[in-house]
Scaffold this active site. Structure first.
Site, PDB file in Angstrom:
ATOM      1  N   GLU A  60       0.826  -1.203   0.000  1.00 54.63           N
ATOM      2  CA  GLU A  60       0.000   0.000   0.000  1.00 54.63           C
ATOM      3  C   GLU A  60       0.865   1.260   0.000  1.00 54.63           C
ATOM      4  O   GLU A  60       0.662   2.182  -0.785  1.00 54.63           O
ATOM      5  CB  GLU A  60      -0.932   0.018   1.220  1.00 54.63           C
ATOM      6  CG  GLU A  60      -1.905  -1.136   1.272  1.00 54.63           C
ATOM      7  CD  GLU A  60      -1.391  -2.339   2.057  1.00 54.63           C
ATOM      8  OE1 GLU A  60      -0.195  -2.720   1.931  1.00 54.63           O
ATOM      9  OE2 GLU A  60      -2.185  -2.928   2.801  1.00 54.63           O
ATOM     10  N   CYS A  94      -1.851  -2.366   7.404  1.00 53.42           N
ATOM     11  CA  CYS A  94      -1.264  -2.181   8.733  1.00 53.42           C
ATOM     12  C   CYS A  94      -1.474  -0.728   9.193  1.00 53.42           C
ATOM     13  O   CYS A  94      -1.909   0.129   8.424  1.00 53.42           O
ATOM     14  CB  CYS A  94       0.228  -2.532   8.704  1.00 53.42           C
ATOM     15  SG  CYS A  94       1.275  -1.299   7.907  1.00 53.42           S
TER      16      CYS A  94
END
Length: 149
Positions: A60, A94
């Site tokens: 990401e 995360c």
């Protein structure tokens, strides 16, 4: 924003392509991401691990940093793909990735996650950034407030 099926398929295909380039010799957990910007461009990212685990970068953030490097600052949607049957339908970003997303993305930005363990996007989930990160620390928190007299 809800993506058309064609655009979602394109985003997922880009994420899958990025996942194939994953460097994950330690976790064996391959992840790919594709980020759609307001300008209509798609930026890909993959997870890149390091023997010094703290220097690992997630897919990401890899995609976001690529977009920012190219001058993009506004994002429309993010697709994240992985290939691990035992994780179920959702592998979530995360905390570090959520924080970076909050820096550049609206709380309503859609995030699509899909398991590719069957070879095609399966068990896809659509959530919004605010579902993953309901109380973000954003640039607004750093704005100076007038002092009360």
């Amino acid at each position: 924003m809800k993506l058309s099926k064609k655009l979602l398929d394109e985003l997922l295909a880009n994420a899958a392509e990025a996942m194939r380039n994953s460097y994950s010799p330690y976790s064996k957990f391959k992840v790919g991401a594709a980020l759609l910007t307001k300008s209509g461009k798609i930026y890909k990212g993959t997870n890149i691990e390091n023997a010094s685990y703290g220097l690992t970068i997630c897919a990401e953030r890899s995609a976001i940093f690529s977009a920012v490097t190219a001058g993009e600052r506004e994002f429309e949607a993010l697709a994240i793909v992985f290939s691990q049957k035992d994780l179920g339908p959702l592998s979530t970003p995360c905390g570090a990735c959520r924080q970076v997303m909050a820096e550049f993305s609206a709380p309503d930005m859609p995030i699509y996650t899909a398991d590719l363990s069957t070879g095609k996007p399966a068990r896809m989930v659509r959530k919004k950034l605010k579902d993953f990160y309901p109380y973000p620390f954003t640039p607004k928190a750093l704005e100076k407030k007038p002092k009360k007299k």
